[in-house]
Structures are given as structure tokens and as C-alpha cells.
Design a protein around this motif. Structure first.
Motif, mmCIF file in Angstrom:
data_model
loop_
_atom_site.group_PDB
_atom_site.id
_atom_site.type_symbol
_atom_site.label_atom_id
_atom_site.label_comp_id
_atom_site.label_asym_id
_atom_site.label_seq_id
_atom_site.Cartn_x
_atom_site.Cartn_y
_atom_site.Cartn_z
ATOM 1 N N LEU A 31 -60.065 -1.719 13.965
ATOM 2 C CA LEU A 31 -61.429 -1.208 14.063
ATOM 3 C C LEU A 31 -61.759 0.135 14.646
ATOM 4 N N ALA A 32 -61.037 0.313 15.785
ATOM 5 C CA ALA A 32 -61.021 1.642 16.468
ATOM 6 C C ALA A 32 -60.546 2.586 15.738
ATOM 7 N N ASP A 33 -59.554 2.542 14.905
ATOM 8 C CA ASP A 33 -59.008 3.454 13.962
ATOM 9 C C ASP A 33 -60.041 4.159 12.957
ATOM 10 N N THR A 34 -61.072 3.229 12.797
ATOM 11 C CA THR A 34 -62.085 3.676 11.771
ATOM 12 C C THR A 34 -63.293 4.193 12.769
ATOM 13 N N GLU A 35 -62.929 5.306 13.543
ATOM 14 C CA GLU A 35 -63.687 5.966 14.638
ATOM 15 C C GLU A 35 -64.453 7.182 13.961
ATOM 16 N N THR A 36 -65.317 8.082 14.956
ATOM 17 C CA THR A 36 -65.906 9.089 14.653
ATOM 18 C C THR A 36 -64.913 10.222 13.664
ATOM 19 N N GLY A 37 -63.831 10.297 14.247
ATOM 20 C CA GLY A 37 -62.876 11.266 13.715
ATOM 21 C C GLY A 37 -62.552 10.831 12.196
ATOM 22 N N SER A 38 -62.279 9.601 11.991
ATOM 23 C CA SER A 38 -62.194 9.074 10.803
ATOM 24 C C SER A 38 -63.061 9.226 9.737
ATOM 25 N N VAL A 39 -64.300 8.894 10.489
ATOM 26 C CA VAL A 39 -65.615 9.052 9.432
ATOM 27 C C VAL A 39 -65.767 10.611 9.162
ATOM 28 N N ILE A 40 -65.598 11.560 10.010
ATOM 29 C CA ILE A 40 -65.741 12.950 9.743
ATOM 30 C C ILE A 40 -64.692 13.443 8.709
ATOM 31 N N ALA A 41 -63.478 12.972 8.879
ATOM 32 C CA ALA A 41 -62.586 13.326 8.045
ATOM 33 C C ALA A 41 -62.742 12.753 6.622
ATOM 34 N N ALA A 42 -62.776 11.613 6.737
ATOM 35 C CA ALA A 42 -63.269 10.987 5.196
ATOM 36 C C ALA A 42 -64.533 11.628 4.747
ATOM 37 N N ALA A 43 -65.749 12.047 5.432
ATOM 38 C CA ALA A 43 -66.735 12.511 4.806
ATOM 39 C C ALA A 43 -66.531 14.021 4.198
ATOM 40 N N GLN A 44 -65.944 14.705 5.277
ATOM 41 C CA GLN A 44 -65.472 15.999 4.864
ATOM 42 C C GLN A 44 -64.565 15.889 3.467
ATOM 43 N N SER A 45 -63.889 15.161 3.418
ATOM 44 C CA SER A 45 -63.024 15.160 2.251
ATOM 45 C C SER A 45 -63.890 14.601 1.059
ATOM 46 N N GLY A 46 -64.812 13.737 1.152
ATOM 47 C CA GLY A 46 -65.580 13.390 -0.231
ATOM 48 C C GLY A 46 -66.496 14.544 -0.326
ATOM 49 N N ALA A 47 -67.126 15.170 0.861
ATOM 50 C CA ALA A 47 -68.057 16.267 0.285
ATOM 51 C C ALA A 47 -67.466 17.326 -0.362
ATOM 52 N N HIS A 48 -66.070 17.788 0.294
ATOM 53 C CA HIS A 48 -65.417 18.980 -0.401
ATOM 54 C C HIS A 48 -64.634 18.751 -1.612
ATOM 55 N N TRP A 49 -63.872 17.463 -1.592
ATOM 56 C CA TRP A 49 -62.874 17.151 -2.904
ATOM 57 C C TRP A 49 -63.472 15.880 -3.539
ATOM 58 N N GLY A 50 -64.537 15.382 -3.646
ATOM 59 C CA GLY A 50 -64.992 14.242 -4.249
ATOM 60 C C GLY A 50 -63.990 13.028 -3.726
ATOM 61 N N TYR A 51 -63.525 12.318 -4.786
ATOM 62 C CA TYR A 51 -62.391 10.962 -4.796
ATOM 63 C C TYR A 51 -61.096 11.352 -4.646
ATOM 64 N N ARG A 52 -60.846 12.801 -4.713
ATOM 65 C CA ARG A 52 -59.442 13.145 -4.794
ATOM 66 C C ARG A 52 -58.510 12.579 -3.646
ATOM 67 N N MET A 53 -59.157 12.593 -2.290
ATOM 68 C CA MET A 53 -58.326 11.911 -1.340
ATOM 69 C C MET A 53 -58.217 10.384 -1.184
ATOM 70 N N LEU A 54 -58.676 9.599 -2.030
ATOM 71 C CA LEU A 54 -58.557 8.135 -2.142
ATOM 72 C C LEU A 54 -57.316 7.639 -2.319
ATOM 73 N N PRO A 55 -56.259 8.239 -3.183
ATOM 74 C CA PRO A 55 -54.989 7.620 -3.236
ATOM 75 C C PRO A 55 -54.386 7.922 -1.761
ATOM 76 N N LEU A 56 -54.692 8.770 -1.119
ATOM 77 C CA LEU A 56 -53.736 9.072 0.204
ATOM 78 C C LEU A 56 -54.194 7.731 1.121
ATOM 79 N N LEU A 57 -55.728 7.504 1.214
ATOM 80 C CA LEU A 57 -56.141 6.367 2.110
ATOM 81 C C LEU A 57 -55.474 5.249 1.812
ATOM 82 N N PHE A 58 -55.343 4.898 0.769
ATOM 83 C CA PHE A 58 -54.596 3.542 0.304
ATOM 84 C C PHE A 58 -53.133 3.564 0.509
ATOM 85 N N VAL A 59 -52.507 4.602 -0.152
ATOM 86 C CA VAL A 59 -51.140 4.804 0.316
ATOM 87 C C VAL A 59 -50.747 4.558 1.918
ATOM 88 N N LEU A 60 -51.854 5.103 2.512
ATOM 89 C CA LEU A 60 -51.524 4.983 4.410
ATOM 90 C C LEU A 60 -51.315 3.597 4.882
#
Length: 417
Positions: A31-60
Motif C-alpha cells: 500500500l505504501a508502494d502506491t504512494e505519491t511518486g507512483s501516482v505521479i509516474a502513472a499519471a504522467q505516463s497516462g497523460a503523455h503516452w495513454g495506455y502504452r505503459m500498462l503492460p509494464l505495470l502488470f509485468v512488474l
């Protein structure tokens, strides 16, 4: 009810109580892993690259579990923290170097959490210094007057608010056809994409999460009998962590034009603005504040505890939340010092998004050292029943090497770009 049923029932209840008692460290750290930095990185990824970063999130997910599972083995098999094992295996200098890197990672992470919480306060017109002062005081009082188990329960309750991100992803009504089209086109030669990939890795597997879980299991008093529930706890947390992160990305992609505009999000209000467009000014702002605030508070607690345990070990003490503050000055003093230092850094006016990305990329660059240490210690320090088998080591080594290698590659190439 037959005699056999009556004899089975207490045994089942005992196993259930044992399972519930062992749960916690893995779930809290995820739960701590889903912190501010994670929110920012995921939000930036969605804003800049749409859904393209989704595979990486699940592969991790498997990488996240496998790395944290090594800390379970080391905690229960040796009864020592990561820093103590480093000192025993490689000496005092190695422990000091490892602790210095870990504390710097913790400082950057904590500053990110406090800045995120200050940004939430600004959404409601509260000055940043008031938000930071109030929250730091409450966290310090909670830790000084509680025990590990009470702090763990509070952290889990706060983390539940992160589920609001899943509600936001659902209400965003993502474009599935566009998602499918983007997932088939990954710009792996783009520096900006690689930089955000490194940030997402750096906010998934982090030095302080690895160190925390090992120390938390010792503070909670878990034993080898808790091995299976501890693994279940960590697996559940790993899956939940990445699903929530994926929810953030999906909501951001829908809110900011599915990545077509490549928008820049320079502050927490900027990120919150997309969610208010999806859910309305009141509901969107409130839901975003609850979700981000829950994760940031859990992370702040985890980071401070990691720092406090580390400083105590450097002083040659095994301190605990079970001790009175006067009996563990290094532990509680380190906790307070980390809060004060991070609060001062945030008050200096540092840019939250830039700080978060830099911290995440730094974590990605430091990750190979931490993973190598965990792997080596698990192979050399664990007793026979817990030591990884030769077959498991041969399977695990390339996976960790792949994670560390891509982390280095993405971080260096992305930074140079």
C-alpha cells in the motif's frame, strides 16, 4: 454436530487466527508502494503516452513479489535486518554505505509524500506549511504512543482509501479500442518513454520497501511458522498495488486525452484537475484527495520507520515500536529527524513532480545494488530449509538481472535524453 466436526472447528479457528495475525507487513509495504511518486509516474505516463505503459505495470507484479519474498526468507531465516546482514557479511563500511544510500532514498521519498499531502491541502485552500506541520505532528504522536500492531492497523485503514483510484478508472470509461491500438505500439526507442518507464520501475521496487518489510517482520515478532501467510500477504499486496497503479494510469489517460496531447503535469492540482473533469469539481477533488492522501500517509509512516530502524542499527541497537521513546532515543529521534528534514525540503518550494521523477529514477539506478545484495545474502546466509534451491536460483537470477538491467538502461538512457 459430530465429535469429529467439533474437534476440527477449534483447529480451523486457530489456523485462521494465526493467518490473520501474520498478515500485515506485506500488505502495508505494498500500500505504501502506491504512494505519491507512483501516482505521479502513472499519471504522467497516462497523460503523455495513454495506455502504452500498462503492460509494464502488470509485468512488474512477479518481479515485485519475488524481490519482496527474499526479504521474508531473510527475516524469518536469520532473525536479522538487511543492514545487520550487510554488516555481518561485508563489514561496517559496507553497512555505512548501504545505510547512506537507503537514508537518501528515504528522504527523497518522504519529501515526495509530504509535498503530495501539501498539494492536497492546497486543493482546499490550506497553506502548505499548515498541512505539513499538522500531519507531521499527528504521525509522530501516533508512532510515539502506539505499538507496531496498532500502527500497522492504522496504515492499512489509511491504505483502503487508495481503492478510490479503481473507482475513478471505472468511471472514466476508457476507450477500449484505443487502448488495444496503443498497446500494440510501444515506443521503446523514445527517451521520454524510457524515462517514465524507469520512474514506474523506481516507484514499484524500491530500496526502502525491501528494507522495511524485513525489519517490520522482525518488529512484529513473526517466526518460521508464519512463512506461508507472510508470502500470501505479500502476493496479495503486490497484485493489489499494481492494479491500483494501473487504475491511476487508465484514469489519467482518459482524463488527459488518452495521451494524444502529451500534457505536462507540474503539480498535484494539475493532476487533480483531470480527475475533476471526469467526476465533477467536488466529487473528483474529494475522491482524488482521499486516494492520494491514503497512500501518501502510509508511505510516510513506512519511510520514517525504515529510517528509524536503520539509524538504530547504525548505533548498534535493535530498537522497536514496542519501546518507550525514552528507551529508544535513536529510533524515535531518527523518526522525528526524517520528518523534520523532509518537511523543511518541501517548505523550500521544491517542484514536486520534478522531485518525484528524480527520486524514482534514482531508485531505479540504485535498485540493481539492492537486488544483488538480497540475492547474494539469500544464497549465503539462509539455513538449508529456507535457502533457494539450485533450480530456483538459476530461475531467479536472470529475472532479477532483467529487472536490474532494464532499470539501469531506462534510467540512464531516459536521463540522457
Amino acid at each position: 454436530m459430530s465429535g469429529a466436526d467439533m474437534s476440527l472447528q477449534p483447529s480451523t479457528l486457530r489456523r485462521l487466527r494465526h493467518l490473520l495475525a501474520a498478515l500485515g507487513p506485506g500488505l502495508v509495504v505494498m500500500l505504501a508502494d502506491t504512494e505519491t511518486g507512483s501516482v505521479i509516474a502513472a499519471a504522467q505516463s497516462g497523460a503523455h503516452w495513454g495506455y502504452r505503459m500498462l503492460p509494464l505495470l502488470f509485468v512488474l507484479i512477479p518481479f515485485l513479489y519475488l524481490a519482496q519474498e527474499l526479504t521474508i526468507r531473510l527475516a524469518l531465516g536469520t532473525g536479522l535486518s538487511y543492514g545487520e546482514l550487510v554488516r555481518r557479511r561485508w563489514g561496517r563500511r559496507a553497512e555505512l554505505a548501504s545505510a547512506a544510500v537507503l537514508l537518501l532514498s528515504c528522504l527523497g521519498a518522504l519529501a515526495t509524500q509530504l509535498a503530495g499531502l501539501a498539494g492536497i491541502g492546497q486543493l482546499f485552500g490550506i497553506p502548505a506549511w499548515q498541512t505539513i506541520t499538522l500531519l507531521c505532528s499527528l504521525v509522530l504522536i501516533m508512532v510515539c504512543t502506539g505499538s507496531y500492531r496498532s500502527v500497522e492497523r492504522i496504515a492499512i485503514c489509511l491504505g483502503v482509501f487508495e481503492l478510490a483510484f479503481l473507482a475513478e478508472a471505472w468511471l472514466a470509461h476508457p476507450n477500449l479500442s484505443q487502448m488495444a491500438a496503443q498497446l500494440s505500439s510501444l515506443p521503446l526507442d523514445n527517451h521520454d518513454f524510457l524515462l517514465l518507464a524507469a520512474a514506474n520501475i523506481g516507484t514499484c521496487v524500491m530500496p526502502w520497501t525491501l528494507s522495511y518489510q524485513q525489519s517490520a517482520m522482525l518488529d512484529k515478532g513473526l517466526t518460521l511458522d508464519d512463512l506461508k501467510p507472510a508470502r500470501m500477504d505479500t502476493l496479495l499486496g503486490a497484485v493489489l498495488c499494481q492494479i491500483i497503479t494501473a487504475g491511476i494510469l487508465i484514469a489519467a489517460a482518459a482524463a488527459f486525452g488518452d495521451g494524444a496531447g502529451g500534457q505536462s503535469l507540474d503539480s498535484i492540482p494539475d493532476i487533480a484537475g483531470g480527475f475533476t473533469r471526469l467526476l465533477g469539481p467536488t466529487g473528483g477533488r474529494l475522491l482524488f484527495a482521499l486516494a492520494l492522501g491514503g497512500g501518501a500517509l502510509v508511505a510516510a509512516i513506512v519511510v520514517c520507520l525504515t529510517s528509524a530502524w536503520t539509524l538504530g542499527e547504525l548505533a548498534g541497537r535493535r530498537d522497536s515500536l514496542e519501546k518507550h521513546p525514552l528507551d529508544a532515543p535513536w529510533f524515535y529521534g531518527g523518526f522525528a529527524a526524517m520528518l523534520a528534514g523532509a518537511g523543511a525540503l518541501v517548505a523550500s518550494g521544491v517542484n514536486l513532480v520534478k522531485l518525484s521523477i528524480v527520486t524514482s529514477v534514482a531508485n531505479a539506478l540504485l535498485l540493481p545494488v539492492m537486488l544483488a545484495g538480497l540475492y547474494w545474502l539469500s544464497c549465503r546466509e539462509l539455513p538449508a530449509p529456507l535457502a533457494p534451491s539450485r533450480r530456483y536460483r538459476m530461475a531467479l537470477a536472470p529475472l532479477l538481472l532483467l529487472l536490474a538491467g532494464f532499470s539501469l538502461y531506462a534510467g540512464i538512457v531516459g536521463s540522457l535524453g
